[in-house]
Motif scaffolding. Sequence first.
Motif, short mmCIF file in Angstrom:
data_model
loop_
_atom_site.label_atom_id
_atom_site.label_comp_id
_atom_site.label_asym_id
_atom_site.label_seq_id
_atom_site.Cartn_x
_atom_site.Cartn_y
_atom_site.Cartn_z
N LEU A 90 0.83 -1.20 0.00
CA LEU A 90 0.00 0.00 0.00
C LEU A 90 0.87 1.26 0.00
O LEU A 90 0.59 2.21 -0.74
N CYS A 130 -9.15 11.29 -4.08
CA CYS A 130 -8.60 10.06 -3.53
C CYS A 130 -9.02 9.89 -2.08
O CYS A 130 -9.50 8.82 -1.67
N ASP A 186 -9.03 4.67 -6.82
CA ASP A 186 -7.86 4.36 -6.02
C ASP A 186 -8.17 4.53 -4.53
O ASP A 186 -7.78 3.70 -3.71
N VAL A 243 -5.46 0.41 -11.18
CA VAL A 243 -5.58 1.86 -11.11
C VAL A 243 -4.26 2.53 -11.48
O VAL A 243 -4.23 3.54 -12.19
N LEU A 287 -5.69 -1.96 -7.12
CA LEU A 287 -4.74 -0.86 -7.02
C LEU A 287 -3.68 -0.93 -8.12
O LEU A 287 -3.23 0.10 -8.63
N GLN A 305 2.46 1.57 -3.55
CA GLN A 305 1.51 1.98 -4.59
C GLN A 305 1.18 3.46 -4.48
O GLN A 305 1.19 4.20 -5.47
N TYR A 306 0.89 3.90 -3.25
CA TYR A 306 0.54 5.31 -3.05
C TYR A 306 1.74 6.21 -3.36
O TYR A 306 1.61 7.22 -4.06
N SER A 316 -8.51 -6.09 -3.55
CA SER A 316 -8.24 -4.65 -3.54
C SER A 316 -6.81 -4.36 -4.01
O SER A 316 -6.57 -3.35 -4.67
N ALA A 317 -5.87 -5.26 -3.71
CA ALA A 317 -4.50 -5.06 -4.19
C ALA A 317 -4.42 -5.14 -5.71
O ALA A 317 -3.75 -4.32 -6.36
N ALA A 324 -10.23 1.59 -3.29
CA ALA A 324 -9.39 0.39 -3.16
C ALA A 324 -8.42 0.53 -1.99
O ALA A 324 -8.15 -0.44 -1.27
N VAL A 325 -7.89 1.73 -1.78
CA VAL A 325 -7.02 1.98 -0.63
C VAL A 325 -7.79 1.73 0.67
O VAL A 325 -7.27 1.11 1.61
#
Length: 391
Positions: free
Chosen positions: A20, A52, A106, A86, A83, A23-24, A79-80, A109-110
């Motif tokens: 996480l 977001c 996003d 996205v 992401l 990705q962010y 959800s991963a 999903a986050v």
Amino acid sequence: MPVPSFARAKWSIAALFCFLGFQYGTWIARLPALKTRLDLGAGEVGLLLMACGAGAAVSFPLIAVLMRRLGSRRLSLVSAVALIAVLAALSVVPNYPLALLAVAADGVAVGCLNVAMNAQGAALEKAYDRTAMSQLHATFSAGLLAAALLASGATAVTGSVPAHFAVAGALLLLLLGGARPGLLAHEEPAPAAEDGPKPRARRGLPSGTTLLMGCAMAFGTITEGAMNDWSTLYMEDVVQASPSIAPLGIAVVSVMMLLARVCADRWRTRWGDGPVVRTGSAVAAVGLALALLAGGVVPTLLGFACVGLGAAAVTPCVYVAAAGHGSDALALVAAMGTTGLLGGPALIGFVASAANLTLGMATVAACALLVTATAFRIPWRTRAAALAEPG
């Protein structure tokens, strides 16, 4: 499904936290490139970031349903994958409306992964009666750092956002593949006793305990978010630090928080979650307040260090407490935390505009003190059995 060892499960769940953060950090590091490609102004970039956060904040009713139907393990994986998709979409999105849609997705999903991975972390602690959540949260920070380093290297080699995001997506797939085998088949715990007599009638209505946990989470994330966004400006405008010294404010907060999260699980095992949260938030409040009164570069940096040290264990401990009250409670507490993280910097800005930035930072200290106050009313899970066991 075979039950993984504690170490295997811990590393798998840590991979989700790192995922996480990575990705962010990947897409946020290329925000200037997205701004240039889509020809966005400052206001449009702000709205993009707000989309977001809004997606994450408003998704908690959906997350509660998905947690009950899928469980934290499957929701983490789904959800991963979303992401990663996205991230691919953001690399090629052709216009601003579609960018807003992608970033809002996003956020949703986050929110899903945030709740699911924290549920996994809480399940790990419950299954093995050992602390781990603070170190798991530390790996999120490690993911952010890794994303920043990759972004710096990718920018030096090529200006292509799709190429950068393709490499990042491949690394995320590797992280997810490594995490999958060791994730726990987590089942939602029974509701807390105060919700037990009438579960159907009370469904959808948060208990007083859940609201207290949500308030503690919100005040804690206000403290974190405001320090991240305002510490450098405070150093420059109020303390009159030089441009080379001013960024040390956020650096001190970040380093102390990372180090404290690495160590905090040992503190939790020795003293329990409640004392760690109460003492830590009080240290953050008092340290920052004294720094604001004293002024000067060194006292201010020491005060900021107190915030990083004291606030580090708040969110991990509150997530563990919320998970013990079921997926609905965990989703609501996570949403309130997201609201605090997003709304905190804006709140400090309003106070600073109405009065001054010193009073705005004093509001941060007050929020940390409110964490201490709410923490006295939260029923923290004890680990007397674990402490009684040798080794």
